[in-house]
Design a protein around this motif. Sequence first.
Motif, short mmCIF file in Angstrom:
data_model
loop_
_atom_site.label_atom_id
_atom_site.label_comp_id
_atom_site.label_asym_id
_atom_site.label_seq_id
_atom_site.Cartn_x
_atom_site.Cartn_y
_atom_site.Cartn_z
N SER A 1 0.77 -1.17 0.03
CA SER A 1 -0.10 -0.11 -0.03
C SER A 1 1.01 1.33 0.00
CB SER A 1 -0.92 -0.04 1.16
OG SER A 1 -1.83 -1.11 1.14
N TYR A 2 2.03 1.26 0.89
CA TYR A 2 2.76 2.38 0.78
C TYR A 2 3.36 2.57 -0.50
CZ TYR A 2 3.39 4.21 5.63
OH TYR A 2 3.12 4.66 6.77
N ALA A 3 3.78 1.48 -1.18
CA ALA A 3 4.58 1.59 -2.56
C ALA A 3 3.69 2.39 -3.53
CB ALA A 3 4.93 0.35 -2.82
N GLU A 4 2.24 2.02 -3.64
CA GLU A 4 1.57 2.77 -4.35
C GLU A 4 1.12 4.14 -4.06
OE1 GLU A 4 -3.29 2.30 -5.52
OE2 GLU A 4 -2.30 0.38 -5.59
N LEU A 5 0.87 4.36 -2.80
CA LEU A 5 0.76 5.75 -2.54
C LEU A 5 1.79 6.70 -2.84
CD1 LEU A 5 -1.09 4.91 0.78
CD2 LEU A 5 -2.22 5.91 -1.19
N ALA A 6 2.98 6.20 -2.63
CA ALA A 6 4.27 6.97 -2.81
C ALA A 6 4.64 7.34 -4.36
CB ALA A 6 5.48 6.17 -2.19
N LYS B 1 9.35 6.32 -9.41
CA LYS B 1 9.95 4.65 -9.74
C LYS B 1 10.59 4.21 -8.71
CE LYS B 1 11.34 3.92 -13.86
NZ LYS B 1 12.14 3.85 -15.23
N ASN B 2 11.64 5.14 -7.96
CA ASN B 2 12.45 4.51 -7.04
C ASN B 2 11.99 4.33 -5.65
OD1 ASN B 2 14.71 4.50 -8.87
ND2 ASN B 2 15.14 6.37 -8.61
N ILE B 3 10.83 5.06 -5.24
CA ILE B 3 10.52 5.03 -3.92
C ILE B 3 9.59 3.37 -3.70
CG2 ILE B 3 8.76 5.83 -2.08
CD1 ILE B 3 11.25 7.36 -2.21
N PRO B 4 8.79 3.31 -4.74
CA PRO B 4 8.07 1.72 -4.62
C PRO B 4 9.31 0.64 -4.63
CG PRO B 4 6.95 3.31 -6.01
CD PRO B 4 8.13 3.93 -5.89
N LEU C 1 -5.48 4.01 1.21
CA LEU C 1 -5.38 3.57 -0.19
C LEU C 1 -6.69 3.28 -0.86
CD1 LEU C 1 -3.30 2.38 -2.70
CD2 LEU C 1 -3.80 0.15 -1.41
N ILE C 2 -7.38 2.40 -0.16
CA ILE C 2 -8.95 2.03 -0.59
C ILE C 2 -9.74 3.55 -0.85
CG2 ILE C 2 -11.04 1.00 0.11
CD1 ILE C 2 -9.26 -0.91 1.80
N ARG C 3 -9.75 4.44 0.06
CA ARG C 3 -10.45 5.72 -0.13
C ARG C 3 -9.83 6.50 -1.25
NH1 ARG C 3 -12.33 9.99 4.38
NH2 ARG C 3 -13.77 11.19 2.96
N PHE D 1 2.83 2.53 -9.82
CA PHE D 1 2.83 1.21 -9.30
C PHE D 1 1.60 0.74 -8.60
CE2 PHE D 1 2.84 -1.39 -5.41
CZ PHE D 1 3.68 -2.87 -6.10
N GLU D 2 0.91 -0.52 -9.05
CA GLU D 2 -0.56 -0.67 -8.22
C GLU D 2 -0.49 -1.92 -7.41
OE1 GLU D 2 -3.53 -1.06 -10.93
OE2 GLU D 2 -3.45 1.25 -11.74
N VAL D 3 -1.15 -1.81 -6.29
CA VAL D 3 -1.06 -2.98 -5.35
C VAL D 3 -1.84 -4.15 -5.99
CG1 VAL D 3 -2.41 -4.08 -3.36
CG2 VAL D 3 -1.18 -1.60 -3.12
#
Length: 461
Positions: free
Chosen positions: A63-68, A224-227, A374-376, A388-390
């Motif tokens: 979830s963090y990866a997608e949001l970031a 790209k790099n954060i996820p 993430l859901i919201r 990036f998507e979960v």
Amino acid sequence: MSKAGERAPVTSLTLLDATMVGIGAMIGAGIFVLTGLAVDISGPAALVAFALNGGVTAFTALSYAELAAAIPRNGGGYAYVREVFSAPVAFVMGWTRWFTYMIAGSLYALGFASNFVEFGHIYGVGLPGPPVAYALGAVVVLVALNALSTEASGRGETAITLVKIAILGVFVAFGLTAAEVGEFDPLFTEGALAVLPAMGLTFIAFQGYDLIATVTEEVENPQKNIPRAILLSVLVTVVVYLLVVFVAIGTLGAEQLAGAGETAIAQAAEGFMPAFPVIGTGAALIAFGAVFSTISALNAVVIGSSRVAFAMGRERQLPAALGRFHHRYGTPLVAILASAVVMLVAVVVVPIRIVGNLASLFSLLGFVIVNVALIRLRRRQPDLRRPFEVPFYPVTPILGIVCNLLLGLFIDPFTWALALGWLAFGGGVYLLLSRRAGPATPTDVEIQPAEPLDTPKETED
């Protein structure tokens, strides 16, 4: 655009630097300080506790990866919650994440002190003064480094983390030849349910990948790099943890490991590691690695806590002085100093077990909110560009919510009382600041990534 006399964040950190921030925080005091305590609670099943925590962590890390990737802003979980929730909810998230990093900093500082003293004892050197003095000194030194240069603190984090990974690799390489599987039979000596409180205690050891997101604006090509950095740091950390805990229990045994307390890994190394040139015994090498590990973890949370305070200051949810980069040093100097004050106080007055439980509890609650965010965000902005998507959405974030809530229930009532006290204090701060300055408006925010990532042109494409 930064205001006159202020500096905007500078992109000085690479993918490797960002990954090492996460690994540096996770492979730190947790594995060295909490392993013995976890074995004391659950026996050999502590290995299961670490494995399950790795799985729970993976749900929220995704979830963090997608949001970031979708919201590339400093502040981590706070920035994402601020994007999709009301100001009071965002404040609670930022307030708890800030406190989590600061209280974790005191855990790492205390872990550094105990291992530093143990390192001296191995060589027959009795270090003067109480261990807490060395913990305070470590906080002061790293705060000064972070205040002067983000690039220097980031490069230092990378170097220290690579060294400690190499040391733990040596520990595992020798230990796998000496570990006995029989030490895990029976596995659940304290009962299967004892795994859950052990997970609650050690979950702080899996906090760290979220620190990567707090420095998003200071990382090259962050979408790209954060996820990538988040997922790499979790993968490497889980593998290292499982190997180290397996070796520790398999060589020293659960009973002796539990009695070793905060220096459990170093004592386990005494039984099977050979002497090394210059450093000496295997225990000395591990103690040396523990010193490096806890220092890198402390440095990582100094970075992360200050960036959460910076993000909240920029949104006017904390004093505005916290939300500025120093015109000369290019660091959030006031935010760093404010974070350091709480770390120093916690080092002196809060016992280490309470520190671990409190940091774990706030992490669990914060991760629940991030998964909900993430859901919201998916529902409110379905066309937002997401590099990036979960996978398996919405199952993955829902599992993250359920697992984090479940672990939180197994943290003792006293820790919950302390957490509620901090939240009540935060409520008073929020009301005071709201009355003085009023709520933040979009013009108060320097970077609003949701709009440029979701422009009409991109939507049409």
